[in-house]
Design a protein around this motif. Structure first.
Motif, mmCIF file in Angstrom:
data_model
loop_
_atom_site.group_PDB
_atom_site.id
_atom_site.type_symbol
_atom_site.label_atom_id
_atom_site.label_comp_id
_atom_site.label_asym_id
_atom_site.label_seq_id
_atom_site.Cartn_x
_atom_site.Cartn_y
_atom_site.Cartn_z
ATOM 1 N N HIS A 65 0.845 -1.196 0.000
ATOM 2 C CA HIS A 65 0.000 0.000 0.000
ATOM 3 C C HIS A 65 0.882 1.249 0.000
ATOM 4 C CE1 HIS A 65 -0.046 -1.866 4.161
ATOM 5 N NE2 HIS A 65 0.921 -0.980 4.193
ATOM 6 N N ILE A 66 0.233 2.405 -0.004
ATOM 7 C CA ILE A 66 0.934 3.693 0.047
ATOM 8 C C ILE A 66 0.680 4.316 1.415
ATOM 9 C CG2 ILE A 66 1.059 6.028 -0.907
ATOM 10 C CD1 ILE A 66 0.210 4.811 -3.610
ATOM 11 N N HIS A 67 1.740 4.842 2.000
ATOM 12 C CA HIS A 67 1.671 5.549 3.278
ATOM 13 C C HIS A 67 1.795 7.051 3.023
ATOM 14 C CE1 HIS A 67 2.583 2.018 6.002
ATOM 15 N NE2 HIS A 67 2.961 1.524 4.832
ATOM 16 N N ALA A 68 1.126 7.863 3.847
ATOM 17 C CA ALA A 68 1.260 9.321 3.745
ATOM 18 C C ALA A 68 0.643 9.946 4.990
ATOM 19 C CB ALA A 68 0.552 9.829 2.487
ATOM 20 N N ALA A 119 -9.527 13.253 1.154
ATOM 21 C CA ALA A 119 -8.427 12.287 1.254
ATOM 22 C C ALA A 119 -7.586 12.313 -0.023
ATOM 23 C CB ALA A 119 -8.974 10.884 1.499
ATOM 24 N N GLU A 120 -8.243 12.457 -1.174
ATOM 25 C CA GLU A 120 -7.525 12.529 -2.446
ATOM 26 C C GLU A 120 -6.598 13.745 -2.475
ATOM 27 O OE1 GLU A 120 -8.272 13.040 -7.264
ATOM 28 O OE2 GLU A 120 -10.002 12.786 -5.945
ATOM 29 N N VAL A 121 -7.100 14.878 -2.049
ATOM 30 C CA VAL A 121 -6.274 16.094 -2.017
ATOM 31 C C VAL A 121 -5.080 15.887 -1.093
ATOM 32 C CG1 VAL A 121 -6.221 18.517 -1.296
ATOM 33 C CG2 VAL A 121 -8.149 17.655 -2.640
ATOM 34 N N ALA A 122 -5.312 15.288 0.063
ATOM 35 C CA ALA A 122 -4.224 15.056 1.020
ATOM 36 C C ALA A 122 -3.180 14.105 0.447
ATOM 37 C CB ALA A 122 -4.790 14.499 2.327
ATOM 38 N N LEU A 123 -3.608 13.017 -0.185
ATOM 39 C CA LEU A 123 -2.660 12.056 -0.752
ATOM 40 C C LEU A 123 -1.907 12.665 -1.933
ATOM 41 C CD1 LEU A 123 -1.337 9.308 -0.807
ATOM 42 C CD2 LEU A 123 -3.305 8.461 -2.111
ATOM 43 N N ALA A 124 -2.611 13.351 -2.816
ATOM 44 C CA ALA A 124 -1.947 13.985 -3.962
ATOM 45 C C ALA A 124 -0.915 15.005 -3.491
ATOM 46 C CB ALA A 124 -2.979 14.651 -4.873
ATOM 47 N N SER A 125 -1.251 15.764 -2.470
ATOM 48 C CA SER A 125 -0.319 16.755 -1.919
ATOM 49 C C SER A 125 0.895 16.077 -1.296
ATOM 50 C CB SER A 125 -1.011 17.624 -0.877
ATOM 51 O OG SER A 125 -2.050 18.357 -1.469
ATOM 52 N N ALA A 126 0.656 14.982 -0.576
ATOM 53 C CA ALA A 126 1.768 14.252 0.046
ATOM 54 C C ALA A 126 2.693 13.668 -1.014
ATOM 55 C CB ALA A 126 1.235 13.147 0.955
ATOM 56 N N MET A 127 2.128 13.112 -2.074
ATOM 57 C CA MET A 127 2.966 12.560 -3.139
ATOM 58 C C MET A 127 3.779 13.652 -3.806
ATOM 59 S SD MET A 127 0.707 9.459 -4.856
ATOM 60 C CE MET A 127 -0.513 10.536 -5.569
ATOM 61 N N ALA A 175 4.782 16.396 -2.609
ATOM 62 C CA ALA A 175 5.772 16.958 -1.689
ATOM 63 C C ALA A 175 6.845 15.943 -1.280
ATOM 64 C CB ALA A 175 5.059 17.482 -0.437
ATOM 65 N N GLY A 176 6.792 14.717 -1.818
ATOM 66 C CA GLY A 176 7.761 13.693 -1.445
ATOM 67 C C GLY A 176 7.508 13.129 -0.059
ATOM 68 N N LYS A 177 6.278 13.261 0.438
ATOM 69 C CA LYS A 177 5.937 12.817 1.789
ATOM 70 C C LYS A 177 5.062 11.562 1.789
ATOM 71 C CE LYS A 177 6.226 17.407 3.856
ATOM 72 N NZ LYS A 177 5.509 18.400 4.664
ATOM 73 N N ALA A 178 5.157 10.776 0.726
ATOM 74 C CA ALA A 178 4.416 9.521 0.621
ATOM 75 C C ALA A 178 5.398 8.435 0.196
ATOM 76 C CB ALA A 178 3.297 9.648 -0.406
ATOM 77 N N TYR A 179 5.072 7.197 0.544
ATOM 78 C CA TYR A 179 5.921 6.092 0.102
ATOM 79 C C TYR A 179 5.090 4.837 -0.105
ATOM 80 C CZ TYR A 179 6.031 5.012 5.165
ATOM 81 O OH TYR A 179 5.705 4.758 6.470
ATOM 82 N N LEU A 180 5.587 4.004 -0.995
ATOM 83 C CA LEU A 180 4.963 2.740 -1.352
ATOM 84 C C LEU A 180 5.799 1.638 -0.729
ATOM 85 C CD1 LEU A 180 3.156 0.962 -3.313
ATOM 86 C CD2 LEU A 180 4.979 1.261 -4.958
ATOM 87 N N LEU A 182 10.486 -3.939 1.417
ATOM 88 C CA LEU A 182 10.713 -2.982 0.331
ATOM 89 C C LEU A 182 10.056 -1.657 0.661
ATOM 90 C CD1 LEU A 182 9.962 -5.047 -2.877
ATOM 91 C CD2 LEU A 182 12.143 -4.675 -1.792
ATOM 92 N N ASN A 183 10.642 -0.615 0.174
ATOM 93 C CA ASN A 183 10.074 0.699 0.410
ATOM 94 C C ASN A 183 10.539 1.625 -0.698
ATOM 95 O OD1 ASN A 183 8.678 2.506 2.335
ATOM 96 N ND2 ASN A 183 10.614 3.572 2.233
ATOM 97 N N ALA A 184 9.752 2.598 -1.049
ATOM 98 C CA ALA A 184 10.161 3.575 -2.049
ATOM 99 C C ALA A 184 9.478 4.889 -1.778
ATOM 100 C CB ALA A 184 9.811 3.095 -3.450
ATOM 101 N N ARG A 185 10.208 5.945 -1.882
ATOM 102 C CA ARG A 185 9.625 7.284 -1.780
ATOM 103 C C ARG A 185 9.108 7.670 -3.146
ATOM 104 N NH1 ARG A 185 8.896 8.016 3.547
ATOM 105 N NH2 ARG A 185 10.705 7.210 4.602
ATOM 106 N N LEU A 186 8.009 8.376 -3.186
ATOM 107 C CA LEU A 186 7.447 8.839 -4.444
ATOM 108 C C LEU A 186 8.031 10.199 -4.784
ATOM 109 C CD1 LEU A 186 3.689 7.957 -3.849
ATOM 110 C CD2 LEU A 186 5.429 6.587 -4.958
ATOM 111 N N TRP A 187 8.673 10.279 -5.906
ATOM 112 C CA TRP A 187 9.269 11.552 -6.331
ATOM 113 C C TRP A 187 8.732 11.897 -7.702
ATOM 114 C CZ3 TRP A 187 11.522 13.720 -2.434
ATOM 115 C CH2 TRP A 187 12.141 12.943 -1.464
ATOM 116 N N LYS A 188 8.444 13.152 -7.920
ATOM 117 C CA LYS A 188 7.946 13.597 -9.217
ATOM 118 C C LYS A 188 9.054 13.474 -10.255
ATOM 119 C CE LYS A 188 5.738 17.437 -8.588
ATOM 120 N NZ LYS A 188 5.177 18.767 -8.670
ATOM 121 N N ARG A 189 8.703 12.996 -11.471
ATOM 122 C CA ARG A 189 9.690 12.920 -12.552
ATOM 123 C C ARG A 189 9.921 14.292 -13.117
ATOM 124 N NH1 ARG A 189 7.914 8.509 -17.046
ATOM 125 N NH2 ARG A 189 5.941 8.165 -16.097
#
Length: 173
Positions: free
Chosen positions: A73-76, A134-142, A144-149, A166-173
Protein backbone atom coordinates in the motif's frame (compact mmCIF):
# COMPACT_ATOMS: atom_id res chain seq x y z
CA UNK A 1 -26.09 39.41 -30.75
CA UNK A 2 -27.99 36.80 -28.72
CA UNK A 3 -27.15 34.16 -31.33
CA UNK A 4 -23.41 34.97 -31.10
CA UNK A 5 -23.50 34.87 -27.30
CA UNK A 6 -25.37 31.56 -27.33
CA UNK A 7 -22.88 30.11 -29.83
CA UNK A 8 -19.96 31.25 -27.68
CA UNK A 9 -21.51 29.70 -24.56
CA UNK A 10 -22.10 26.43 -26.38
CA UNK A 11 -18.49 26.39 -27.62
CA UNK A 12 -17.03 26.96 -24.16
CA UNK A 13 -19.26 24.29 -22.62
CA UNK A 14 -17.83 21.78 -25.10
CA UNK A 15 -14.17 22.62 -24.40
CA UNK A 16 -12.75 19.70 -22.41
CA UNK A 17 -11.11 20.19 -19.03
CA UNK A 18 -7.43 19.38 -19.17
CA UNK A 19 -5.97 17.11 -16.57
CA UNK A 20 -2.73 17.61 -14.82
CA UNK A 21 -0.90 14.31 -14.94
CA UNK A 22 1.61 13.64 -12.18
CA UNK A 23 4.06 10.81 -12.94
CA UNK A 24 6.26 9.15 -10.36
CA UNK A 25 8.94 6.51 -10.86
CA UNK A 26 10.09 4.69 -7.77
CA UNK A 27 12.78 2.18 -6.89
CA UNK A 28 12.05 -0.16 -3.99
CA UNK A 29 14.77 -1.58 -1.76
CA UNK A 30 15.46 -2.49 1.85
CA UNK A 31 17.89 0.35 2.64
CA UNK A 32 15.13 2.88 1.82
CA UNK A 33 12.89 1.41 4.53
CA UNK A 34 12.56 2.94 7.98
CA UNK A 35 14.39 1.44 9.70
CA UNK A 36 16.67 0.38 6.86
CA UNK A 37 17.11 -3.34 6.28
CA UNK A 38 19.45 -5.56 4.23
CA UNK A 39 16.76 -7.22 2.13
CA UNK A 40 18.07 -8.33 -1.27
CA UNK A 41 14.61 -7.59 -2.67
CA UNK A 42 14.17 -4.85 -5.23
CA UNK A 43 11.36 -3.42 -7.23
CA UNK A 44 10.31 -0.61 -9.50
CA UNK A 45 7.00 1.13 -9.88
CA UNK A 46 5.41 3.75 -12.06
CA UNK A 47 2.54 5.75 -10.63
CA UNK A 48 0.40 8.16 -12.61
CA UNK A 49 -2.07 10.43 -10.84
CA UNK A 50 -4.70 12.18 -12.99
CA UNK A 51 -6.36 15.05 -11.13
CA UNK A 52 -9.30 15.32 -13.56
CA UNK A 53 -10.16 11.63 -13.92
CA UNK A 54 -9.36 11.20 -10.19
CA UNK A 55 -7.35 8.05 -10.81
CA UNK A 56 -4.07 6.66 -9.53
CA UNK A 57 -2.47 4.10 -11.85
CA UNK A 58 0.13 1.83 -10.25
CA UNK A 59 2.40 -0.54 -12.17
CA UNK A 60 4.75 -2.44 -9.84
CA UNK A 61 7.35 -5.19 -10.39
CA UNK A 62 9.35 -6.76 -7.56
CA UNK A 63 11.69 -9.71 -6.93
CA UNK A 64 14.11 -11.29 -4.48
CA UNK A 65 12.05 -10.74 -1.33
CA UNK A 66 12.98 -12.39 1.94
CA UNK A 67 9.81 -14.13 2.97
CA UNK A 68 6.61 -13.93 0.98
CA UNK A 69 4.29 -10.99 0.41
CA UNK A 70 1.50 -10.22 2.85
CA UNK A 71 0.50 -6.65 1.87
CA UNK A 72 1.31 -3.56 -0.15
CA UNK A 73 0.00 0.00 0.00
CA UNK A 74 0.93 3.69 0.05
CA UNK A 75 1.67 5.55 3.28
CA UNK A 76 1.26 9.32 3.74
CA UNK A 77 2.13 11.91 4.88
CA UNK A 78 5.51 11.91 6.52
CA UNK A 79 6.62 14.94 8.52
CA UNK A 80 9.38 15.82 6.06
CA UNK A 81 10.11 14.74 2.48
CA UNK A 82 11.93 11.44 2.07
CA UNK A 83 12.16 10.70 5.79
CA UNK A 84 10.35 9.04 8.67
CA UNK A 85 7.15 7.01 8.46
CA UNK A 86 3.41 7.59 8.17
CA UNK A 87 0.11 5.74 8.40
CA UNK A 88 -1.41 3.79 5.52
CA UNK A 89 -3.28 6.02 3.08
CA UNK A 90 -4.57 3.50 0.54
CA UNK A 91 -6.51 0.26 0.99
CA UNK A 92 -5.74 -1.91 3.99
CA UNK A 93 -4.36 -4.37 4.54
CA UNK A 94 -3.32 -4.42 0.89
CA UNK A 95 -4.19 -3.29 -2.62
CA UNK A 96 -7.08 -5.37 -3.97
CA UNK A 97 -5.69 -8.30 -5.95
CA UNK A 98 -2.08 -7.75 -4.87
CA UNK A 99 -0.19 -11.08 -5.17
CA UNK A 100 0.10 -12.76 -1.78
CA UNK A 101 2.56 -15.43 -0.69
CA UNK A 102 5.18 -14.76 -3.38
CA UNK A 103 8.79 -13.55 -3.38
CA UNK A 104 8.46 -11.71 -6.67
CA UNK A 105 5.88 -10.69 -9.19
CA UNK A 106 4.04 -7.80 -10.77
CA UNK A 107 0.92 -5.83 -10.05
CA UNK A 108 -1.06 -3.26 -12.01
CA UNK A 109 -4.14 -1.39 -10.85
CA UNK A 110 -5.97 1.86 -11.42
CA UNK A 111 -7.51 3.21 -8.23
CA UNK A 112 -10.62 5.38 -8.46
CA UNK A 113 -9.73 8.10 -5.97
CA UNK A 114 -13.39 9.18 -5.66
CA UNK A 115 -14.24 5.89 -3.92
CA UNK A 116 -13.84 5.38 -0.18
CA UNK A 117 -12.73 1.81 -0.96
CA UNK A 118 -9.47 3.17 -2.42
CA UNK A 119 -8.38 4.41 1.02
CA UNK A 120 -7.73 3.28 4.54
CA UNK A 121 -10.86 4.46 6.42
CA UNK A 122 -8.64 5.98 9.14
CA UNK A 123 -6.85 8.05 6.47
CA UNK A 124 -10.16 9.41 5.18
CA UNK A 125 -11.28 10.30 8.71
CA UNK A 126 -7.95 12.01 9.50
CA UNK A 127 -8.05 14.01 6.26
CA UNK A 128 -11.42 15.72 6.15
CA UNK A 129 -13.78 12.75 6.26
CA UNK A 130 -14.50 12.33 2.53
CA UNK A 131 -12.76 10.62 -0.39
CA UNK A 132 -12.40 14.06 -2.03
CA UNK A 133 -10.47 15.49 0.91
CA UNK A 134 -8.43 12.29 1.25
CA UNK A 135 -7.52 12.53 -2.45
CA UNK A 136 -6.27 16.09 -2.02
CA UNK A 137 -4.22 15.06 1.02
CA UNK A 138 -2.66 12.06 -0.75
CA UNK A 139 -1.95 13.98 -3.96
CA UNK A 140 -0.32 16.75 -1.92
CA UNK A 141 1.77 14.25 0.05
CA UNK A 142 2.97 12.56 -3.14
CA UNK A 143 3.84 15.87 -4.79
CA UNK A 144 5.77 16.96 -1.69
CA UNK A 145 7.76 13.69 -1.44
CA UNK A 146 5.94 12.82 1.79
CA UNK A 147 4.42 9.52 0.62
CA UNK A 148 5.92 6.09 0.10
CA UNK A 149 4.96 2.74 -1.35
CA UNK A 150 5.95 -0.47 0.39
CA UNK A 151 5.53 -4.22 0.32
CA UNK A 152 5.19 -6.24 3.53
CA UNK A 153 6.48 -9.80 3.88
CA UNK A 154 6.38 -12.73 6.29
CA UNK A 155 9.89 -11.82 7.45
CA UNK A 156 8.15 -9.25 9.63
CA UNK A 157 5.66 -11.31 11.70
CA UNK A 158 2.43 -9.59 12.64
CA UNK A 159 2.53 -7.34 9.60
CA UNK A 160 4.31 -4.44 11.29
CA UNK A 161 3.86 -1.47 9.01
CA UNK A 162 7.23 0.15 9.57
CA UNK A 163 9.56 -2.80 9.15
CA UNK A 164 9.01 -4.11 5.67
CA UNK A 165 11.17 -5.62 3.00
CA UNK A 166 10.71 -2.98 0.33
CA UNK A 167 10.07 0.70 0.41
CA UNK A 168 10.16 3.57 -2.05
CA UNK A 169 9.62 7.28 -1.78
CA UNK A 170 7.45 8.84 -4.44
CA UNK A 171 9.27 11.55 -6.33
CA UNK A 172 7.95 13.60 -9.22
CA UNK A 173 9.69 12.92 -12.55
Amino acid sequence: MKKILLSALMFYSLVPAYATIFSYNVFLDGPSESPANASPGTGTASLIYNDTAHTLFIDLVFSGLLGTTTASHIHAATVSPGTLTAGVATTTPTFAGFPSGVTGGSYTVTLDMTLASSYNPAYVTANGGTPATAEVALASAMAAGKAYLNIHTTVVPGGRILSTSLNARLWKR
